[in-house]
Design an enzyme around this catalytic site. Structure first.
Site, PDB file in Angstrom:
ATOM      1  N   HIS A  62       0.684  -1.056  -0.020  1.00  0.00           N
ATOM      2  CA  HIS A  62      -0.079  -0.064  -0.049  1.00  0.00           C
ATOM      3  C   HIS A  62       0.787   1.260   0.197  1.00  0.00           C
ATOM      4  CE1 HIS A  62       0.796  -0.605   4.371  1.00  0.00           C
ATOM      5  NE2 HIS A  62       0.413   0.683   4.466  1.00  0.00           N
ATOM      6  N   ASP A  63       2.163   1.286   0.554  1.00  0.00           N
ATOM      7  CA  ASP A  63       2.918   2.512   0.799  1.00  0.00           C
ATOM      8  C   ASP A  63       4.296   2.323  -0.009  1.00  0.00           C
ATOM      9  OD1 ASP A  63       1.203   4.261   2.157  1.00  0.00           O
ATOM     10  OD2 ASP A  63       2.013   3.431   4.171  1.00  0.00           O
ATOM     11  N   LYS A 105       6.305   5.654  -0.970  1.00  0.00           N
ATOM     12  CA  LYS A 105       6.792   6.187   0.000  1.00  0.00           C
ATOM     13  C   LYS A 105       8.456   6.267  -0.379  1.00  0.00           C
ATOM     14  CE  LYS A 105       4.108   6.452   4.246  1.00  0.00           C
ATOM     15  NZ  LYS A 105       3.911   5.864   5.569  1.00  0.00           N
ATOM     16  N   HIS A 132      -6.027   4.047  -0.906  1.00  0.00           N
ATOM     17  CA  HIS A 132      -5.772   3.556   0.628  1.00  0.00           C
ATOM     18  C   HIS A 132      -6.150   4.887   1.718  1.00  0.00           C
ATOM     19  CE1 HIS A 132      -1.359   4.228   0.136  1.00  0.00           C
ATOM     20  NE2 HIS A 132      -1.552   4.424   1.860  1.00  0.00           N
ATOM     21  N   HIS A 133      -5.913   6.201   1.049  1.00  0.00           N
ATOM     22  CA  HIS A 133      -6.486   7.263   1.880  1.00  0.00           C
ATOM     23  C   HIS A 133      -7.323   8.000   1.535  1.00  0.00           C
ATOM     24  CE1 HIS A 133      -2.326   7.390   4.187  1.00  0.00           C
ATOM     25  NE2 HIS A 133      -1.793   6.882   3.252  1.00  0.00           N
ATOM     26  N   ASP A 192      -4.824  -0.245   8.244  1.00  0.00           N
ATOM     27  CA  ASP A 192      -3.678   0.654   8.119  1.00  0.00           C
ATOM     28  C   ASP A 192      -3.682   1.584   9.606  1.00  0.00           C
ATOM     29  OD1 ASP A 192      -1.218   1.434   7.113  1.00  0.00           O
ATOM     30  OD2 ASP A 192      -2.194   3.239   5.964  1.00  0.00           O
TER      31      ASP A 192
HETATM   32 FE   LIG Z   1      -0.437   5.637   2.746  1.00  0.00          FE
HETATM   33 FE   LIG Z   2       0.698   2.261   6.254  1.00  0.00          FE
END
Ligand SMILES: [Fe+2]
Ligand SMILES: [Fe+2]
Length: 358
Positions: free
Chosen positions: A206-207, A210, A267-268, A296
């Site tokens: 999901h991240d 980053k 997901h945000h 999360d």
């Molecule tokens: Fe995220």
């Molecule tokens: Fe996360």
């Protein structure tokens, strides 16, 4: 039966002599008769065709391939041209024999072909071997891609948290919550077998976006400025772009990658439409992303982060309840809260939970 398509009676006699005691011989002198014999029952086990038969031995061979796929076909001819030999090699015939041939050599070829599997079975075997090979290669590629994506997910997470275990927990918890939803008949029509097989990887990555966010922002111990927060928000689009590039390569047909792309991008998002990057609302947010959103947030609250100390179980549950319908899909959050102790237990034993995956 051995079918001979040849206008020269002498050749038919040699073949009849050679096949004596092995199988009966039928000689035909035109293509129509040859096709009738090929379509009749029993079909010929072997067909011997003069490559220049009535101006088109190869055309007849192709017709017999269609009418009687199990028939082995041998072409023959006197003084074949290079072009004729090339055509024979490129066709599906069992071989080419030069005229004149002696009865011994033709008998040896007939015996050999009678011991070979029917032509279609030989070809079918090759095709099924190819299918097995393709499947094995595809599975190897899927495993290699998963390993690569997991490595990228952990790399992104190591920069954000100390242990990188957030990735493992979000993956395990999201799979567990999906199973619970399916069992409680909540969105069960969407939680299919492929969904259950794909949610773990989709949640784990999901991240991954980053990796594109500078350390100075990820590790900032103070509140982010609005500009910095805007930059952090881009991890959804940046990660999605990575997966989309891969998805384009397989024309977007891979379900696991589709689900991963949805989770990474959405997901945000928040249930009331106030999230990012697209401001999606309610069930317009992909289901997998709505599941990962609850997990999360839960795992972030239950872990110590640079910007936040760990929150207690009840405090975390209260916060999730408070955000039902605003941040979280209320039906998903409800199932989660009713089973929160399952996730607490899994979190304490995450090493044992993930050991099952290896
Ligand atoms: Fe995220
Ligand atoms: Fe996360």
């Amino acid at each position: 039966m051995l079918l001979v398509a040849e206008s020269d009676r002498e050749v038919c006699n040699v073949v009849e002599q050679a096949a004596a005691g092995l199988l009966p011989v039928e000689c035909v002198h035109d293509a129509e008769a040859a096709c009738k014999k090929a379509a009749a029952n029993p079909q010929p086990q072997i067909a011997l065709i003069d490559i220049r038969f009535r101006g088109g031995g190869l055309t007849l061979a192709n017709e017999i391939f269609v009418l009687s796929p199990d028939t082995h076909i041998l072409l023959f001819g006197a003084n074949p041209t290079v072009e004729e030999l090339e055509q024979a090699v490129n066709s599906q015939v069992a071989g080419f024999m030069r005229l004149p041939f002696g009865s011994e050599s033709i008998r040896a070829r007939i015996s050999h072909l009678l011991q070979s599997p029917p032509r279609s079975r030989g070809l079918g075997g090759m095709i099924s071997n190819l299918h097995t090979e393709v499947r094995t290669r595809s599975e190897m590629l899927v495993r290699a891609r998963r390993a690569g994506l997991m490595a990228l997910a952990r790399l992104a997470e190591y920069r954000d948290t100390e242990t990188g275990m957030h990735v493992e927990r979000v993956a395990a918890f999201s799979e567990q919550l999906s199973l619970l939803l399916e069992r409680q008949s909540v969105y069960a029509d969407q939680i299919t077998k492929p969904f259950l097989q794909s949610i773990r990887l989709a949640a784990a990555v999901h991240d991954i976006g980053k990796v594109a966010i500078p350390d100075s922002i990820l590790h900032k111990p103070a509140r982010l400025t609005p500009e910095e927060f805007e930059l952090v928000k881009t991890h959804t689009i940046k990660g999605w772009e990575v997966i989309e590039a891969g998805r384009k390569a397989d024309r977007g047909t891979d379900y696991e990658m589709t689900l991963a792309a949805q989770v990474i991008r959405s997901h945000h998002e928040k249930f009331d439409g106030s999230g990012y990057p697209d401001g999606l609302k309610g069930e317009a947010i992909p289901l997998a992303a709505r599941i990962v959103a609850v997990i999360d947030a839960y795992d972030a609250m239950r872990s110590t982060r640079v910007y936040n100390p760990e929150r207690a179980r009840d405090d975390t549950a209260g916060e999730i309840r408070r955000c039902m319908g605003s941040h979280f899909d209320p039906k998903i959050a409800d199932v989660f809260l009713r089973h929160i102790d399952v996730f607490e237990m899994m979190g304490r034993n995450i090493d044992r939970v993930t050991a099952r995956w290896k």
